[in-house]
Motif scaffolding. Structure first.
Motif, PDB file in Angstrom:
ATOM      1  N   SER B  76      26.790  41.922  73.464  1.00 45.07           N
ATOM      2  CA  SER B  76      26.249  42.209  72.123  1.00 45.07           C
ATOM      3  C   SER B  76      24.937  42.966  72.223  1.00 45.07           C
ATOM      4  O   SER B  76      24.676  43.881  71.436  1.00 45.07           O
ATOM      5  CB  SER B  76      26.032  40.913  71.343  1.00 45.07           C
ATOM      6  OG  SER B  76      27.275  40.315  71.063  1.00 45.07           O
ATOM      7  N   ASP B 197      31.915  44.767  67.511  1.00 40.87           N
ATOM      8  CA  ASP B 197      31.536  43.637  68.367  1.00 40.87           C
ATOM      9  C   ASP B 197      32.415  42.443  68.019  1.00 40.87           C
ATOM     10  O   ASP B 197      32.214  41.790  66.997  1.00 40.87           O
ATOM     11  CB  ASP B 197      30.053  43.303  68.154  1.00 40.87           C
ATOM     12  CG  ASP B 197      29.550  42.295  69.191  1.00 40.87           C
ATOM     13  OD1 ASP B 197      30.386  41.746  69.942  1.00 40.87           O
ATOM     14  OD2 ASP B 197      28.319  42.073  69.241  1.00 40.87           O
ATOM     15  N   GLU B 198      33.401  42.178  68.865  1.00 35.64           N
ATOM     16  CA  GLU B 198      34.394  41.125  68.645  1.00 35.64           C
ATOM     17  C   GLU B 198      34.947  41.165  67.226  1.00 35.64           C
ATOM     18  O   GLU B 198      34.828  40.196  66.483  1.00 35.64           O
ATOM     19  CB  GLU B 198      33.775  39.753  68.954  1.00 35.64           C
ATOM     20  CG  GLU B 198      33.247  39.713  70.379  1.00 35.64           C
ATOM     21  CD  GLU B 198      33.049  38.293  70.891  1.00 35.64           C
ATOM     22  OE1 GLU B 198      33.907  37.451  70.564  1.00 35.64           O
ATOM     23  OE2 GLU B 198      32.082  38.058  71.616  1.00 35.64           O
TER      24      GLU B 198
HETATM   25 MG   LIG Z   1      28.105  38.662  71.540  1.00 35.90          MG
END
Ligand SMILES: [Mg+2]
Ligand SMILES: Nc1ncnc2c1ncn2[C@@H]1O[C@H](COP(=O)(O)OP(=O)(O)OP(=O)(O)O)[C@@H](O)[C@H]1O
Lengths: 417, 256
Positions: B76, B197-198
């Motif tokens: 991240s 991000d995910e």
């Molecule tokens: Mg993360």
């Protein structure tokens, strides 16, 4: 490039701010209170005093600034010393008035007047607290600025004869003759303190000032007044000059005449009071400026408190909306964009408060003006000023919270829940 | 500037291995993204936490990349740097020929607005705004006038098959639909790069696959995409996989 064009962002800020104010109605209302109180105070007081100013100006211009008076006791006594001093003086007499009339070339009209307060009766009707004004000669009517409506004023020979005749103020019609037409009163007999008086005429109404009627009066000749109330009371000499420019010369001449008649005036006191309407106007002016000062104080404190409340609530709002700020920054909102958004919200709430305050202020002034009886003067300037002041409070108190929002780190802001 | 440390472990499949072109001093102007020896250090009291130490790589236009690695490895952190939500403690980052690592707050805001589309695990939509307004948001801060803005936002929502949901608020949409709104928002300004991000971290496996199909389609339409994930079947859809461990690139290989 198009990114620099920011009108869209400002519009968005406006949209968000109004939505937020609408979503938190109770909070918005609480925020408003301080601002509303402050602006209400200012608007109400400014409006009321403007109305009073106009009444005062009209009242005094009916007599004009061409009249001054000589008396033993000044009409306004400002201290105990003054009261004691005035009581030691010799009475002002009919002879003083005659001397002034004879010796003062700048004086146009000279008259004397003495007042008593009595109950007046007609048939089974009764009027209380009526001012009985004994005057001589009949030019006193002109000096007082009153004119006859119906009937007539007594002649100077009648006036000197000591007959029981009178001219009544407009309130007497209302209170004694149940609002009958003016000519119904003429020729009737009224009783003052048990003595019968023949009504010769009725005066035009003057209206009231500060709730006190100026028409609750009965004029009688001074010779009659002397018979009824005794000649030992000190009287007031009224002097009128043809125009205000001559006032000072006339005052000087009258002062010299009076000093000569008093013989030896002591160092601290010349032995009589010479007063113009300026005395009233000055007193009125200092009273209203004190009221203004107090109001400015009240307004300043409540705007300050209001500002602190706005600041706190804005801080809460910023904290609550940290995530939203993060989202906006993540998609390209700059510091300025966030800053404007919260400033618009702060200014919005205080400007609304200001506008409500202007409304309630005028409302309050309306109620008071109706109760006391003076004209309601709605001033656009004070309305604009009220909203502007509260908006400035909004900017001042919104600046810090808005700045805190603007410089939030986008990642930390996004992490907030 | 040129002495970035090379910390890569020796490759096992040398033919797939992508080496950052460290021999070039500074950045590679042919690349969309050039990172050179990027460090991100957090100061926790007296202790320094190195979330990233010495990361270097290049990404050309049109790539589809997955970043994988264990929790806390710095994925991240890296994505936030690429997306200009954050700035590196040290090192150089060139995006589309501009040195982003030296930009101030407002310049970064401009880059985020114009060059980057970011998709988050938790969607990050404005709760009180409609889908349309959420998608319009980047255009609002980009200064696009209302009618053109509506047009562009509707088009973007159409591209993620949400044309019939434009007046819905986030709480009136399913998780997958919310994420598609977020993707439409990321795409609406035609950014140079799409970052996620995910993106499927909060979705069930069926919806996850739908979202990944959407990414695949967007890639085939020419978009450059970087996806962070720790699910292997999602990483397998990418054309290149960068593995991160302890703030360093462990492996960087082409799989398609
Ligand atoms: Mg993360
Ligand atoms: N604001 C911060 N302050 C201090 N340390 C931080 C901060 N942000 C991240 N870190 C640390 O940096 C490291 C990398 O964090 P990061 O969020 O990038 O991990 P990640 O790979 O995304 O993990 P996950 O898969 O769990 O999301 C972690 O050790 C984390 O504790």
């Amino acid at each position: 490039m198009r990114y620099s064009f920011r009108l869209t962002a400002i519009w968005e800020a406006f949209r968000v701010a109004t939505a937020s104010l609408r979503a938190n109605k109770l909070r918005t209302a609480l925020t408003l209170i301080g601002i509303v109180v402050g602006v209400t105070a200012v608007i109400a007081v400014v409006t009321i005093i403007k109305g009073l100013d106009q009444t005062v100006a009209q009242t005094f211009s009916s007599q004009g600034s061409t009249v001054f008076s000589i008396s033993k006791n000044p009409q306004i006594i400002k201290s105990r010393e003054e009261f004691i001093k005035a009581n030691r003086r010799k009475d002002v007499t009919h002879e003083d008035a005659e001397a002034i009339a004879r010796l003062c070339p700048a004086c146009w009209r000279v008259g004397i007047a003495a007042n008593a307060v009595e109950t007046v009766k007609y048939a089974d009707q009764k009027a209380e607290n009526v001012r009985i004004r004994g005057v001589d000669p009949t030019t006193m009517f002109d000096i007082d600025g009153v004119t006859i409506d119906v009937g007539r004023i007594w002649s100077d020979t009648e006036g000197a004869s000591g007959r029981d005749i009178c001219v009544i103020g407009a309130d007497m019609l209302k209170n004694l003759f149940s609002d009958a037409p003016s000519d119904r009163a003429v020729g009737q007999e009224i009783r003052i303190d048990g003595r019968p008086y023949l009504v010769l005429g009725v005066l035009e109404p003057l209206g009231s000032i500060f709730g006190f009627s100026r028409d609750n009066v009965v004029y009688i000749p001074y010779s009659t007044y002397q018979k009824a109330y005794g000649g030992r009371r000190s009287l007031v000499v009224f002097i009128q000059v043809p125009d205000a420019g001559q006032l000072e010369i006339a005052e000087d001449q009258v002062r010299t005449i009076m000093r000569n008649r008093r013989g030896h005036a002591t160092d601290e006191d010349e032995g009589f009071a010479l007063e113009t309407q300026d005395v009233f106007l000055n007193l009125y002016g200092s009273a209203t400026s004190n009221i203004y000062l107090v109001t400015i104080g009240v307004a300043a404190v409540s705007l300050l408190v209001g500002g602190i409340v706005v600041m706190n609530i804005m801080l809460v709002s910023v904290t609550e909306r940290t995530k939203e700020i993060g989202i906006r920054k993540a998609v390209g909102a700059r510091r300025k964009d966030i800053l404007t958004q919260f400033l618009i919200e702060a200014v919005g709430v205080t400007a609304i408060g200001g506008a409500i305050g202007v409304g309630t202020g005028f409302g309050l002034a309306y109620v008071i003006s109706a109760l006391i009886g003076f004209p309601l003067l709605i001033s656009v300037t004070s309305a604009v000023l009220g909203v502007a002041c509260s908006s400035i409070v909004g900017i001042a108190s919104g600046m810090w919270p808005a700045w805190r929002a603007a410089k939030l780190d986008p990642i930390e802001a996004l992490r907030a829940e | 500037m040129s002495d970035a440390t090379l910390t890569l472990t020796p490759p096992e499949h040398a033919e797939n291995e992508i080496k950052p072109r460290l021999e070039i001093d500074g950045h590679d102007p042919s690349m969309l993204i050039s990172m050179r020896n990027i460090w991100k250090t957090y100061q926790m009291g007296t202790e320094s936490v190195h979330a990233l130490h010495g990361v270097s790589f290049d990404i050309p236009r049109g790539e589809y990349i997955a970043i994988i690695g264990p929790s806390g490895s710095g994925k991240s952190t890296l994505m936030n740097l690429i997306g200009c939500l954050d700035t590196p403690t040290q090192g150089e980052y060139w995006l589309n020929g501009k040195n982003v690592s030296e930009m101030d707050d407002d310049e970064l805001a401009r880059i985020r607005n114009q060059e980057v589309g970011f998709v988050f695990q938790t969607f990050n939509l404005l709760a009180r705004a409609t889908a349309l307004h959420n998608v319009e948001l980047p255009l609002i801060y980009g200064g696009v006038g209302a009618s053109q803005r509506h047009e562009m936002a509707k088009k973007a929502l159409n591209a993620v098959d949400l044309a019939d949901r434009i007046t819905h608020k986030p709480n009136e949409l399913s998780g997958g639909q919310r994420q598609r709104v977020a993707i439409a928002r990321a795409l609406v300004n035609h950014p140079s790069i799409l970052l996620a991000d995910e993106p499927t971290g909060a979705l069930d496996s069926h919806t996850s696959m739908e979202i990944m199909d959407l990414f695949e389609r967007l890639h085939s339409e020419g978009n450059t995409i970087i996806v962070v994930t720790h699910e292997h079947d999602i990483a397998d859809r990418a054309h290149r996989v960068i593995s991160i461990r302890d703030g360093q690139i462990e492996k960087d290989e082409r799989i398609k």
